[in-house]
Write an enzyme that holds these catalytic residues in place. Sequence first.
Site, short mmCIF file in Angstrom:
data_model
loop_
_atom_site.label_atom_id
_atom_site.label_comp_id
_atom_site.label_asym_id
_atom_site.label_seq_id
_atom_site.Cartn_x
_atom_site.Cartn_y
_atom_site.Cartn_z
N ASP A 21 1.36 -1.22 0.34
CA ASP A 21 0.25 0.55 0.33
C ASP A 21 1.03 0.76 -0.45
OD1 ASP A 21 -3.49 0.75 1.78
OD2 ASP A 21 -1.77 2.30 0.74
N ASP A 116 -2.93 1.95 -5.88
CA ASP A 116 -1.78 2.16 -5.10
C ASP A 116 -2.14 1.16 -3.82
OD1 ASP A 116 -3.89 2.82 -2.71
OD2 ASP A 116 -2.05 4.15 -1.51
N GLU A 117 -2.66 0.02 -4.50
CA GLU A 117 -2.58 -1.10 -3.34
C GLU A 117 -3.05 -2.04 -3.87
OE1 GLU A 117 -5.93 -2.37 0.47
OE2 GLU A 117 -6.20 -0.15 -0.99
#
Length: 315
Positions: A21, A116-117
Amino acid sequence: MGAQTLTPHLEQRPQKIIHIDMDCFFAAVEELDNPKLKGKPVAVGGSPTGRGVLCTANYEARKYGVKSAMSSAEAIRRCPQLIFIRPRSKRYSEVSAIIREVFEEVTPQIQPLSLDEAYLDVTNCEIFNGSATLIAKYIKEEIFKRTGLTASAGVAPNLFLAKIASDWKKPNGLFVIGPDETAKFAKDLPLKKVPGIGKVTEERLNFLWEELEERYERHCKKRGPSTAQKIFVKVKTHDFNNHSLERTLKFLEVAIEKPEDLKKVRSYLLDTTKEMFKELYERIDQKPLRLLGLGLRLATSPCNELEKLGQLRLL
Ligand code: TTP
Ligand code: MG
């Protein structure tokens, strides 16, 4: 880094999951592209004069209590010097693609959750002698080399704990939960650390519990002592499916036959319910939740008397 050779699962081994993350992703990209922002409180989102909300804020801004999904007006109240930046989704997608390349070089087993993860299943990876910890360290370093941004990584034997682990040492963290540590870790985990279970939900869950006690009391007043045989938790997921988990109360030293009995074991049973809820949440692959319910099954008829408890709306 060469191509990966995947070995089939011949024997049952614990899974090795990495959850990555990025740290305050949109804000970090903005700082990267405009170094003048470094060290200043920055938020990405709608204007403070309109009805906008924040997508995110950097760690400098978070010191003032500014956070994702907060109204921009509230954010400026908390931090008057906050610098607002409009989101640039194209740019975030560009950076996200670079991160994704790093993941793909490590394993084809990728489950992205957002820009983003992502989860990476590295159970069968042979690089770094199969050490998920070293692979996670490598991914963080590569992401930093290629983008100038920091990511946090969690390593664990399942998705649920890997996600919690990546949040444990944020920002720029790496936290590992080994296969032998999962039970202890899950047991000590505050409910608010469970993704999707915020502080408000935890407070409301405690309040639910109070409602359950009141309801049991009313029931006993009306019909006399009633033995509680089981405790259950229920969730309704975003797709309107119901799932439940129940446990017999035989493990308790005392029988629960009247309201005072239930009150005596309150804190123990509340912890049990929280654990059960975590277990159920893991079983359903952490799907977004709509409703959460809690109840007792009674020996007396109708045994599902307390099942119609008010449920906690989450979505
Ligand atoms: P997150 O990973 O939840 O947050 P973050 O990366 O900003 O911060 P953290 O260091 O705690 O991981 O979300 C990733 C991006 O998604 C975030 O930068 C902006 C966007 N986002 C929204 O647009 N709205 C939201 O409510 C949230 C939570 C995130
Ligand atoms: Mg993030």
